[in-house]
Design a protein around this motif. Structure first.
Motif, short mmCIF file in Angstrom:
data_model
loop_
_atom_site.label_atom_id
_atom_site.label_comp_id
_atom_site.label_asym_id
_atom_site.label_seq_id
_atom_site.Cartn_x
_atom_site.Cartn_y
_atom_site.Cartn_z
N GLU A 9 -19.71 2.22 -7.06
CA GLU A 9 -18.62 3.24 -7.70
C GLU A 9 -18.10 4.30 -6.79
OE1 GLU A 9 -19.58 6.45 -10.96
OE2 GLU A 9 -20.05 4.57 -11.73
N LYS A 10 -18.78 4.74 -5.90
CA LYS A 10 -18.37 6.01 -5.03
C LYS A 10 -17.35 5.29 -4.15
CE LYS A 10 -20.53 9.32 -6.82
NZ LYS A 10 -19.64 10.39 -7.19
N ASN A 11 -17.50 3.83 -3.68
CA ASN A 11 -16.27 3.43 -2.72
C ASN A 11 -15.16 3.26 -3.45
OD1 ASN A 11 -17.71 3.28 -0.28
ND2 ASN A 11 -18.97 1.22 -0.95
N MET A 12 -15.40 2.90 -4.87
CA MET A 12 -14.23 2.55 -5.88
C MET A 12 -13.47 3.86 -5.97
SD MET A 12 -13.70 -0.71 -6.79
CE MET A 12 -12.88 -0.52 -8.36
N GLU A 13 -14.27 4.94 -6.17
CA GLU A 13 -13.36 6.28 -6.15
C GLU A 13 -12.72 6.56 -5.03
OE1 GLU A 13 -16.37 8.88 -7.58
OE2 GLU A 13 -16.91 8.29 -9.43
N LYS A 14 -13.01 6.07 -3.90
CA LYS A 14 -12.60 6.43 -2.50
C LYS A 14 -11.21 5.82 -2.41
CE LYS A 14 -16.35 8.44 -0.37
NZ LYS A 14 -17.35 8.39 0.96
N GLN A 15 -11.23 4.55 -2.24
CA GLN A 15 -10.28 3.67 -1.70
C GLN A 15 -9.91 2.54 -2.33
OE1 GLN A 15 -7.43 4.84 -0.01
NE2 GLN A 15 -8.46 6.92 0.21
N GLU A 16 -10.84 1.68 -2.88
CA GLU A 16 -10.70 0.45 -3.50
C GLU A 16 -10.16 0.43 -4.85
OE1 GLU A 16 -14.32 -1.83 -3.42
OE2 GLU A 16 -15.09 -0.94 -1.42
N ALA A 17 -10.43 1.54 -5.56
CA ALA A 17 -9.72 1.46 -7.00
C ALA A 17 -8.33 1.91 -6.93
CB ALA A 17 -10.35 2.61 -7.68
N PRO A 18 -7.60 1.42 -7.97
CA PRO A 18 -6.01 1.50 -7.94
C PRO A 18 -5.84 3.20 -7.89
CG PRO A 18 -6.62 -0.07 -9.70
CD PRO A 18 -8.13 0.74 -8.97
N LEU A 19 -4.80 3.54 -7.10
CA LEU A 19 -4.50 4.83 -7.07
C LEU A 19 -4.52 5.91 -8.52
CD1 LEU A 19 -3.44 7.34 -5.33
CD2 LEU A 19 -0.91 6.63 -5.81
N ALA A 20 -4.12 5.19 -9.30
CA ALA A 20 -4.21 5.88 -10.88
C ALA A 20 -5.59 6.41 -11.07
CB ALA A 20 -3.57 5.27 -11.71
N ALA A 21 -6.47 5.41 -10.78
CA ALA A 21 -7.97 5.86 -11.05
C ALA A 21 -8.41 6.88 -10.11
CB ALA A 21 -8.90 4.45 -11.13
N ARG A 22 -8.11 6.58 -8.88
CA ARG A 22 -8.65 7.55 -7.67
C ARG A 22 -8.16 9.13 -7.98
NH1 ARG A 22 -6.51 3.92 -4.00
NH2 ARG A 22 -5.25 5.29 -3.27
N ALA A 208 9.03 6.79 -15.29
CA ALA A 208 7.62 6.74 -16.14
C ALA A 208 7.58 6.94 -17.69
CB ALA A 208 6.70 7.56 -15.23
N GLY A 209 8.66 7.64 -18.03
CA GLY A 209 8.22 7.60 -19.59
C GLY A 209 7.20 8.35 -20.04
N GLY A 210 6.83 9.16 -19.23
CA GLY A 210 5.58 9.91 -19.75
C GLY A 210 4.25 9.52 -19.49
N ASP A 211 4.12 8.31 -18.87
CA ASP A 211 3.19 7.47 -18.58
C ASP A 211 2.67 7.91 -16.90
OD1 ASP A 211 1.10 5.56 -17.81
OD2 ASP A 211 2.02 4.25 -18.99
N ALA A 212 1.47 8.80 -16.71
CA ALA A 212 1.26 8.81 -15.40
C ALA A 212 0.80 7.38 -14.38
CB ALA A 212 0.06 9.73 -15.37
N ARG A 213 -0.01 6.77 -15.03
CA ARG A 213 -0.19 5.41 -14.63
C ARG A 213 0.61 4.67 -14.00
NH1 ARG A 213 -2.86 3.74 -18.53
NH2 ARG A 213 -4.66 4.53 -18.33
N HIS A 214 1.86 4.53 -14.98
CA HIS A 214 3.03 4.05 -14.33
C HIS A 214 3.68 4.32 -13.09
CE1 HIS A 214 5.79 0.72 -15.10
NE2 HIS A 214 7.09 1.68 -15.10
N ALA A 215 3.68 5.61 -12.96
CA ALA A 215 4.20 6.36 -11.90
C ALA A 215 3.15 6.14 -10.68
CB ALA A 215 4.51 7.89 -12.25
N LEU A 216 2.09 6.36 -11.14
CA LEU A 216 1.36 6.37 -9.90
C LEU A 216 1.10 4.95 -9.28
CD1 LEU A 216 -1.63 8.91 -10.99
CD2 LEU A 216 0.16 9.30 -9.19
N ASN A 217 1.26 3.89 -10.15
CA ASN A 217 1.44 2.64 -9.47
C ASN A 217 2.62 2.36 -8.87
OD1 ASN A 217 -1.04 2.12 -11.00
ND2 ASN A 217 0.01 1.12 -12.58
N ALA A 218 3.64 2.79 -9.03
CA ALA A 218 4.81 2.55 -8.29
C ALA A 218 4.63 3.49 -7.03
CB ALA A 218 6.13 3.39 -9.22
#
Length: 451
Positions: A9-22, A208-218
């Motif tokens: 979980e800690k590794n995912m939080e650092k760099q393995e997870a998508p940017l929006a999750a980190r 992004a239309g108000g969707d933070a995840r969409h913007a961070l994925n881009a």
């Protein structure tokens, strides 16, 4: 949680997870946006800070922070925090959660907060299972849903929870998150030594239309796929941003709130005689892939319900449009729908037909099957003459103006008026005609009184 799970979980939080999750905030102070429920003086903020939260449901579009708020609560509360997702969990998982919550309460006098993501995915029986444990305090429920909870969540759970609606983030909020994501070396893309131009950040925030995840994925895609320049940096320009986010997010779900909100705005715009707004909402529905036959049906209904006999041609236009779009299909069907919507919006308005049938249905509901006047009954079948059916009937075409005064309604409803023509468009002519042939009667409400 064992040592290996914790490390993963800690590794995912650092760099393995998508940017929006980190980039997900850990504390209330890090949360961007939603000031209407997270201001310093707001109830939710006070409850989280004091660790006095009761059952809540977070409702809003994707990417607005529902899961983020649940994680913030997890990091803040002294209660046990557990999480399940309604799309992958069933009764077995819920039973395990409840058993553990009971043990925690009995052994440590510690309550359990259960976060159920996508709670609307649970069926009624699954939602009912949680009810007694929410009721007796074994569980504090946090539900997250993109659907209107008043439609999709058990009414008993709703009554025991506080509903918080999350709004799409503003462009300023999104831009703040974008800049932080680009420069943050711990959780963001800072290790890539990237920068972003003002134009690119503004463009991504808008699209992004108000969707933070969409913007961070881009942002993540832009940084990971853009070659470094000679200065060793990754430069996210407007051209790069346009490549990474091809189309603006449309807040539209054919089975959810945005579907109903948009079609409601479309109909109300036609009713309100605003063709510009009507065509705009039509474009939003078409862009989101709404069924052209569904849209055509709504135009037909509006043509009768809101225009009616003020312009009888409106219904003909709407029906013709409905037939035409089935034969033509997209993309040309959008032109036909635009023509019909604009026509209905610009037509004079009357709801007299709605009022007429509503009043008549109400009367039938109250008085039932009142006897039809004898002179109106069918006189052609065998034995009808012996019953006096048709006796005294006056044939309208034998009289001036093709009208003769006789009782058509049941005698108990004599003088009752259901259809009252309006004063706009063709209905004004209908009104004048009816007053003329009936000898100057004056319509007042539902009753006809003599001047």
């Amino acid at each position: 949680m064992d040592l290996f799970s914790y490390a993963r979980e800690k590794n995912m939080e650092k760099q393995e997870a998508p940017l929006a999750a980190r980039m997900r905030p850990k504390t209330l102070d890090e949360v961007v946006g939603q000031e209407h429920i997270l201001g310093e003086d707001k109830m939710l903020t006070r409850a989280i800070r004091a660790d006095k939260l009761r059952s809540v449901i977070f409702y809003g579009p994707p990417g607005t922070g529902k899961t983020t708020l649940a994680k913030v609560i997890a990091n803040t509360t002294a209660s046990e925090f557990m999480q399940i997702n309604a799309t992958t969990s069933g009764k077995k998982e819920m039973e395990e959660v409840v058993e553990k919550a009971k043990e925690t309460l009995a052994m440590y006098a510690k309550r359990t907060i259960l976060f159920v993501d996508e709670i609307h995915r649970f069926n009624k029986a699954q939602q009912d299972y949680l009810l007694p444990f929410v009721e007796d305090g074994t569980l504090i429920l946090i539900g997250a849903t993109t659907e209107n909870p008043y439609f999709e969540v058990n009414g008993a759970l709703i009554s025991r929870s506080v509903i918080f609606e999350l709004k799409p983030l503003s462009e300023e909020n999104i831009e703040t998150l974008i800049r932080k994501a680009v420069t943050d070396a711990d959780c963001g893309m800072g290790i890539y030594k990237a920068d972003i131009t003002d134009e690119a950040a503004a463009f991504l925030a808008d699209m992004a239309g108000g969707d933070a995840r969409h913007a961070l994925n881009a942002v993540e895609l832009a940084v990971l796929t853009t070659p470094r320049s000679e200065d060793g940096k990754v430069h996210i320009t407007l051209d790069v941003a346009e490549e990474c986010i091809q189309k603006k997010v449309l807040r539209y779900d054919k089975s959810g709130d945005n579907h109903y909100d948009t079609i409601s705005a479309f109909i109300k715009s036609m009713r309100g005689s605003d063709p510009d707004a009507a065509v705009y909402y039509l474009a939003r529905m078409l862009s989101a892939g709404e069924s052209v036959t569904f849209i055509a049906r709504r135009i037909m209904i509006c043509a009768s319900e809101d225009v009616g006999n003020a312009d009888p041609q409106a219904l003909q236009v709407a029906v013709s449009a409905s037939l035409a779009v089935e034969r033509v299909g997209m993309p040309e069907a959008q032109i036909i729908l635009s023509q019909a919507a604009a026509y209905v919006a610009c037509a004079p308005k009357s709801n007299s037909a709605v009022n007429a049938i509503s009043a008549a249905m109400s009367e039938v509901g109250k008085t039932g099957n009142l006897d039809i006047p004898n002179h109106l009954k069918d006189a052609h079948y065998k034995s009808a003459g012996k019953l006096g059916h048709g006796d005294g009937y006056k044939y309208s075409h034998d009289y001036p103006n093709h009208y003769v005064d006789q009782q058509y309604l049941p005698y108990e409803l004599k003088g009752e008026k259901f259809y009252v023509p309006g004063e706009l468009g063709y209905e004004a002519k209908i009104r004048e005609h009816m007053l003329r042939i009936k000898g100057g009667g004056k319509t007042v409400g539902k009753k006809k009184t003599e001047e």
